[in-house]
Scaffold this active site. Structure first.
Site: not given
Ligand code: C5P
Length: 232
Positions: A10, A32, A59-61, A64, A66-68, A119, A211
Site C-alpha cells: 500500500d 498485492k 486488488d482492483l475490486k 460494473d 457484465p460486458n464492461t 469488512t 503494515r
Molecule cells: O496493513 P494491513 O495488514 O491492515 O493491510 C491489509 C490489506 O488488506 C490492505 O491493503 C487492505 O486494504 C486489505 N483489505 C482488508 N480488509 C478487507 C479487504 C482488503 O484489510 N476486507
C-alpha cells in the site's frame, strides 16, 4: 498454488514500492497491488514488479455491468498477474462475464476471487444503506456460494470466516484473508484480527499482510516471521 503470504504494497508511488522491495535481496515475496498504487502508476507498475519475478494479486475490486467487467478483465489478463478480484454483489452474470474476459485464447487465466461484504460494512450499514435485512454472516456465505457457482476460485474474507467458507464451498475454494496481526503487534484500524499461526490453523489459503510487514523496523524479518508462523 499452495499457501503463501501476500504483502499488501500500500504505497503511493513506484519509488516507495521499489525502495521497499529492494530490501528483499534474493527473495521474491507475493505482492498485492491495490487501487492507490495502480491508479498512481498505471499498468507499468504491474509489469515492472512482474519483471522482477514477483507473483501479483491485483486488488482492483471490479464492479460494473457484465460486458464492461468482461472487457476490463480481458485487458487485465494481458498483464499476466496471478490473482484478480471483483465484487460478488455485481451478480453471478457479472462474475461469469469476468471469467470469460479473463480467460486467454490458450485457456489459461489468473485466479479470480470475489469480495463478499467489505469488512468496513457492518450489519447496521448493510440494513440501512443497502436495504439488505439478512444477518451479515448469511449474506457473506451466500455471496461465497454465488461466486463458487459462477466458477470463481475463491473469496477474500476475514480469517475468522475462512473455516466456514471451506465448510460451505469446499476445501479447494480459496480463502484469501487480510486482518492479520502478530500476537505482540499493533492492531491499528483492523477490528477482527488473527495471528498468522491462527490463520494457518483455521485453514486460510493466503494471508494478506500490510503494515505488520511494511511498517516494521525490519520488513524482511517480519515477512520471514509470517512465513514461519503461517507455512513452516
Ligand atoms: O496493513 P494491513 O495488514 O491492515 O493491510 C491489509 C490489506 O488488506 C490492505 O491493503 C487492505 O486494504 C486489505 N483489505 C482488508 N480488509 C478487507 C479487504 C482488503 O484489510 N476486507
Amino acid at each position: 498454488m499452495g499457501k503463501d503470504v501476500i504483502i499488501a504494497c500500500d504505497f503511493s508511488s513506484a519509488e516507495a514500492t521499489f525502495k521497499f522491495l529492494d530490501k528483499f535481496t534474493g527473495k521474491k515475496p507475493f505482492v498485492k497491488i491495490g487501487m492507490e498504487l495502480f491508479y498512481a502508476e498505471g499498468p507499468s507498475i504491474v509489469k515492472e514488479i512482474k519483471k522482477r519475478g514477483h507473483k501479483i494479486f491485483l486488488d482492483l475490486k471490479l464492479h460494473d455491468i457484465p460486458n464492461t467487467v468482461k472487457k476490463a478483465m480481458n485487458v487485465l489478463s494481458n498483464l499476466d498477474v496471478d490473482i484478480c478480484n471483483l465484487h460478488a454483489s455485481g451478480t453471478k452474470r457479472m462474475m461469469e462475464g469476468a471469467l470469460e474476459g479473463l480467460t486467454r485464447p490458450d485457456g489459461t487465466r489468473p485466479l479470480l476471487i470475489a469480495v463478499t461484504q467489505l469488512t468496513s460494512t457492518d450489519q447496521e450499514s448493510m440494513e440501512n444503506d443497502l436495504l439488505i435485512k439478512e444477518p451479515i454472516d448469511k449474506v457473506v456465505m451466500h455471496y461465497a456460494k454465488c461466486a463458487k457457482e459462477a466458477g470463481l476460485d475463491g473469496i477474500v474474507c476475514s480469517p475468522l470466516e475462512a473455516g466456514k467458507v471451506h465448510e460451505t464451498c469446499g476445501n479447494d475454494f480459496l480463502t484469501v484473508t487480510p486482518g492479520v496481526r502478530f500476537a505482540d503487534g499493533d492492531i491499528g484500524d483492523q477490528k477482527r484480527v488473527m495471528t498468522p499461526a491462527e490463520a494457518k490453523k483455521i485453514g486460510s489459503d493466503y494471508i494478506v499482510v500490510g503494515r505488520p510487514i511494511t511498517a516494521a523496523d525490519d520488513p524482511v524479518v517480519a515477512y520471514e516471521r509470517c512465513i514461519n508462523e503461517f507455512i513452516d
